[in-house]
Motif scaffolding. Sequence first.
Motif, short mmCIF file in Angstrom:
data_model
loop_
_atom_site.label_atom_id
_atom_site.label_comp_id
_atom_site.label_asym_id
_atom_site.label_seq_id
_atom_site.Cartn_x
_atom_site.Cartn_y
_atom_site.Cartn_z
N PHE A 1 0.86 -5.54 -4.79
CA PHE A 1 -0.47 -6.02 -4.44
C PHE A 1 -0.46 -7.37 -3.73
CE2 PHE A 1 -1.42 -2.99 -7.85
CZ PHE A 1 -2.45 -2.26 -7.25
N THR A 2 0.67 -8.09 -3.79
CA THR A 2 0.72 -9.41 -3.16
C THR A 2 1.81 -9.55 -2.10
OG1 THR A 2 2.25 -10.34 -4.82
CG2 THR A 2 -0.13 -10.43 -5.32
N GLY A 3 2.88 -8.75 -2.23
CA GLY A 3 4.02 -8.89 -1.32
C GLY A 3 4.72 -10.22 -1.47
N ILE A 4 4.55 -10.86 -2.63
CA ILE A 4 5.06 -12.22 -2.80
C ILE A 4 6.58 -12.27 -2.96
CG2 ILE A 4 4.76 -12.23 -5.32
CD1 ILE A 4 3.90 -15.16 -5.08
N PHE A 5 7.16 -11.25 -3.56
CA PHE A 5 8.61 -11.27 -3.82
C PHE A 5 9.40 -10.60 -2.71
CE2 PHE A 5 6.72 -11.20 -8.20
CZ PHE A 5 7.06 -12.51 -8.54
N VAL B 1 9.47 -5.69 -17.67
CA VAL B 1 9.57 -6.86 -16.80
C VAL B 1 9.65 -6.44 -15.33
CG1 VAL B 1 11.07 -8.77 -16.09
CG2 VAL B 1 10.61 -8.38 -18.52
N PHE B 2 10.55 -5.49 -15.02
CA PHE B 2 10.73 -5.12 -13.62
C PHE B 2 9.57 -4.27 -13.09
CE2 PHE B 2 15.11 -6.35 -14.49
CZ PHE B 2 15.41 -7.04 -13.33
N LEU B 3 8.93 -3.50 -13.98
CA LEU B 3 7.75 -2.76 -13.54
C LEU B 3 6.62 -3.73 -13.23
CD1 LEU B 3 6.47 0.01 -13.07
CD2 LEU B 3 5.77 0.02 -15.48
N ALA B 4 6.49 -4.78 -14.03
CA ALA B 4 5.47 -5.80 -13.78
C ALA B 4 5.73 -6.51 -12.45
CB ALA B 4 5.44 -6.82 -14.92
N ILE B 5 6.99 -6.84 -12.18
CA ILE B 5 7.35 -7.48 -10.91
C ILE B 5 7.00 -6.56 -9.74
CG2 ILE B 5 9.28 -8.24 -9.46
CD1 ILE B 5 10.63 -9.29 -11.99
N ALA B 6 7.32 -5.27 -9.88
CA ALA B 6 7.05 -4.31 -8.81
C ALA B 6 5.56 -4.16 -8.54
CB ALA B 6 7.66 -2.95 -9.16
N ILE B 7 4.76 -4.14 -9.61
CA ILE B 7 3.31 -3.99 -9.46
C ILE B 7 2.70 -5.23 -8.80
CG2 ILE B 7 1.12 -3.80 -10.71
CD1 ILE B 7 2.59 -2.02 -12.74
N VAL B 8 3.11 -6.42 -9.28
CA VAL B 8 2.62 -7.67 -8.67
C VAL B 8 3.01 -7.72 -7.20
CG1 VAL B 8 2.89 -10.18 -8.65
CG2 VAL B 8 2.59 -8.97 -10.82
N ASN B 9 4.25 -7.33 -6.91
CA ASN B 9 4.72 -7.35 -5.52
C ASN B 9 3.95 -6.37 -4.65
OD1 ASN B 9 7.00 -8.22 -3.58
ND2 ASN B 9 7.06 -5.99 -3.46
N VAL C 1 4.54 2.29 7.14
CA VAL C 1 5.76 1.54 6.82
C VAL C 1 5.62 0.86 5.46
CG1 VAL C 1 7.11 -0.51 7.46
CG2 VAL C 1 6.51 1.18 9.20
N ASN C 2 4.46 0.24 5.21
CA ASN C 2 4.25 -0.48 3.96
C ASN C 2 4.36 0.44 2.75
OD1 ASN C 2 3.80 -2.63 5.62
ND2 ASN C 2 1.84 -3.22 4.71
N PHE C 3 3.78 1.65 2.86
CA PHE C 3 3.82 2.60 1.74
C PHE C 3 5.25 2.90 1.34
CE2 PHE C 3 4.31 6.96 0.24
CZ PHE C 3 3.45 6.97 -0.86
N TRP C 4 6.08 3.27 2.31
CA TRP C 4 7.47 3.63 2.01
C TRP C 4 8.29 2.42 1.61
CZ3 TRP C 4 8.02 8.27 0.67
CH2 TRP C 4 7.29 9.30 1.30
N HIS C 5 7.92 1.26 2.12
CA HIS C 5 8.59 0.03 1.69
C HIS C 5 8.43 -0.17 0.19
CE1 HIS C 5 9.53 -4.23 1.21
NE2 HIS C 5 8.32 -4.41 0.72
N TYR C 6 7.20 -0.02 -0.30
CA TYR C 6 6.95 -0.24 -1.72
C TYR C 6 7.55 0.87 -2.58
CZ TYR C 6 4.02 -4.20 -0.52
OH TYR C 6 3.58 -5.42 -0.05
N VAL C 7 7.62 2.09 -2.07
CA VAL C 7 8.32 3.17 -2.78
C VAL C 7 9.78 2.77 -2.99
CG1 VAL C 7 9.22 5.53 -2.56
CG2 VAL C 7 6.82 5.06 -2.04
#
Length: 202
Positions: free
Chosen positions: A110-114, A100-108, A60-66
């Motif tokens: 690895f952290t799931g913060i956003f 900017v948005f690629l950076a947000i996606a990458i941080v998210n 589920v997590n993999f497809w969520h981040y996709v």
Amino acid sequence: MSGFSWISVISLVFYLFIFVTFLVAKKNDRVIYAFMVLLMLLILWNGGSFAMRSLFWPSVNFWHYVSVYGVLLLLPGYFFFVPSFVGQKHCFGAYFWSFVFLAIAIVNQFTGIFIPPPEVIRSGGQTSFVYEYTWHIYIVFAVVILCIAHLCAITWRYCKGNQIALQQMMPVLTGIGILLAGHMASTLALFKGFPLDIISGV
């Protein structure tokens, strides 16, 4: 199908149909390529959502981040599409917002913060996906609003004095507004578990 996955299927089929239609057409204009990039991002977003709600391998997590990558890179995609549509060169904003948005996606990722992965709830033979957002999601919304304001500004600059071009761009800007409203509404407790963000994308 579980967890409203049929909604993702409808939107995914819709985007795939349009993409295939343009794929077989003659692509001698950069606006078509820019539009196809937008469609690919929409397919990534909805395809990831469908695979997640269908509990496809690997997780589920993999497809969520996709899906998250698809939706976060959608606005930068518009920065490439709008100048192409009105016959202008790409502006600096296209590359800035992509970063900017690629950076947000990458941080998210690895952290799931956003945009954290949903909680999978199984009850009575039904599977639902519930997102528990924190205040960090509003950081993303603030960035999105700034990005949309910038997009509206360059659209006005490109189309100023050309009412036909401006009228042609209005459905695009209206669609972006509906997309933002759907995502913001999906964070409210009233719509918890309901894929209002996917519906707004259709």
